[in-house]
Scaffold this active site. Structure first.
Site, PDB file in Angstrom:
ATOM      1  N   LYS A 205     -10.094   9.660   6.840  1.00 36.95           N
ATOM      2  CA  LYS A 205     -10.793  10.444   5.812  1.00 36.95           C
ATOM      3  C   LYS A 205      -9.829  10.799   4.677  1.00 36.95           C
ATOM      4  O   LYS A 205     -10.171  10.709   3.492  1.00 36.95           O
ATOM      5  CB  LYS A 205     -11.399  11.713   6.434  1.00 36.95           C
ATOM      6  CG  LYS A 205     -12.601  11.413   7.329  1.00 36.95           C
ATOM      7  CD  LYS A 205     -13.035  12.597   8.172  1.00 36.95           C
ATOM      8  CE  LYS A 205     -14.148  12.198   9.140  1.00 36.95           C
ATOM      9  NZ  LYS A 205     -14.519  13.267  10.091  1.00 36.95           N
TER      10      LYS A 205
ATOM     11  N   GLN B 258     -12.727  19.466  11.543  1.00 41.22           N
ATOM     12  CA  GLN B 258     -12.858  18.331  12.451  1.00 41.22           C
ATOM     13  C   GLN B 258     -13.248  18.817  13.851  1.00 41.22           C
ATOM     14  O   GLN B 258     -12.579  19.671  14.423  1.00 41.22           O
ATOM     15  CB  GLN B 258     -11.530  17.544  12.492  1.00 41.22           C
ATOM     16  CG  GLN B 258     -11.579  16.284  13.325  1.00 41.22           C
ATOM     17  CD  GLN B 258     -12.547  15.218  12.774  1.00 41.22           C
ATOM     18  OE1 GLN B 258     -12.612  14.974  11.577  1.00 41.22           O
ATOM     19  NE2 GLN B 258     -13.308  14.594  13.661  1.00 41.22           N
TER      20      GLN B 258
ATOM     21  N   ASP C  16     -20.078  18.672   5.737  1.00 40.68           N
ATOM     22  CA  ASP C  16     -20.644  17.968   6.889  1.00 40.68           C
ATOM     23  C   ASP C  16     -22.099  18.355   7.114  1.00 40.68           C
ATOM     24  O   ASP C  16     -22.765  17.795   7.988  1.00 40.68           O
ATOM     25  CB  ASP C  16     -19.827  18.256   8.160  1.00 40.68           C
ATOM     26  CG  ASP C  16     -18.639  17.311   8.294  1.00 40.68           C
ATOM     27  OD1 ASP C  16     -18.770  16.137   7.879  1.00 40.68           O
ATOM     28  OD2 ASP C  16     -17.588  17.736   8.791  1.00 40.68           O
TER      29      ASP C  16
END
Ligand code: NAP
Length: 283
Positions: free
Chosen positions: A51, A95, A118
């Site tokens: 990422k 994460q 997200d």
């Protein structure tokens, strides 16, 4: 037909790169994506690395906040509060999974919805459920982008989603419903899974069970999106779909690797740009 996530992902990233350049020209601001990694999960380290590399290629800054496994709840929440308040940070990538002892629901809910790239906060999931999404979870968004790119007809289609996680299955079903597909969701208690999958014009599989969907479970001419990423004992990666038997039956199939994975990262970049544009009042 193999649905090429690297290719479609690159197309998305080109758009993001151009958008980032325009944003910088207009405002002098570089979009910032804070990358928060707690603990030493090897898969998470790989995901975070790719990422960050992708962010660099499109001009998004991605400062990282890496902590060992013992990070306390209070320090994690304080970090999230600090990032929520930081005007140089437009998106926060927390994460997952977090190490045992940290409450994921609590940490995710603490993210400012505007920076939740997200799309997993209760606010953003609620907006999706309400039919007016603001920030869509990256993996489901990537699946839709892929289907659109290859011209899959969704209106009125029978769509079957295998898996009902908050991260993938549920938001993906909502997106398909929003596009007027007739959606069936399957899970471990589904009786006769194959009877459902065989009806699907669009079959999306996110179960984490290598090779569970075989050619005899797929309707000829179906679009098959394989979200699964499974590490086999040999060390190789495999999807949830048995490619050898499904490829001859399906109209299109996403490979693993090289399908949904690159799309997920591309959509994260798009969400970060969008978050920055919104926070700067441009959209
Ligand atoms: P998850 O939270 O473990 O959920 C798996 C879902 O699949 C559950 O709803 C489960 O049903 C269902 N399921 C499991 N075995 C099944 C079976 N035999 N028959 C029917 N349903 C079954 O997993 P996730 O986070 O959604 O991830 C799913 C897969 O996608 C994993 O392989 C993950 O690594 C991969 N993934 C890939 C990306 C990417 O970018 N490519 C992103 C996210 C996830 P129950 O609810 O009944 O337990």
């Amino acid at each position: 037909m193999i649905l090429d996530g690297k290719l479609v992902g690159q197309k998305v990233l080109e758009g993001v790169r151009a958008g980032v350049a325009r944003l910088r020209e207009r405002t002098g601001v570089t979009p910032g994506l804070a990358v928060v990694l707690v603990g030493g999960d090897p898969a998470s380290q790989v995901y975070v690395g790719s990422k960050k590399r992708t962010a660099a290629t499109v001009g998004i800054a991605s400062p990282d906040y890496v902590y060992p496994e013992g990070l306390s709840r209070e320090r994690l929440l304080a970090l999230i509060d600090q990032l929520n308040a930081d005007p140089g940070i437009h998106g926060i990538l927390l994460q997952l999974p977090l190490p045992k002892g940290l409450d994921e629901d609590e940490a995710v809910a603490r993210l400012a919805p505007a920076k939740d790239v997200d799309g997993l906060t209760p606010t953003n999931l609620g907006r999706l459920l309400g039919g007016a999404p603001v920030m869509v979870p990256c993996t489901p968004a990537g699946c839709l982008e892929m289907l659109d790119h290859y011209g899959a007809a969704l209106t009125g289609a029978e769509a079957v989603v295998v898996g009902r996680s908050r991260l993938v299955g549920k938001p993906l079903a909502q997106l398909l419903l929003g596009r007027h597909a007739t959606v069936t969701m399957c899970h471990t208690r589904t009786r006769d899974l194959a009877a459902h999958t065989r009806r699907a014009d669009v079959l999306c599989v996110a179960a984490g069970r290598p090779g569970m969907i075989t050619g005899d479970m797929v309707k000829p001419g179906a679009w098959v999106i394989d979200v699964g990423v499974n590490r086999l004992p040999t060390g190789k990666l495999a999807g949830d779909v048995d490619r050898a038997s499904v490829e001859p039956v399906a109209k299109g199939l996403t490979p693993v690797p090289g399908g949904v994975g690159p799309m997920t990262i591309a959509m994260l970049m798009r969400n970060t740009l969008l978050a920055a544009e919104r926070q700067l009042g441009l959209v």
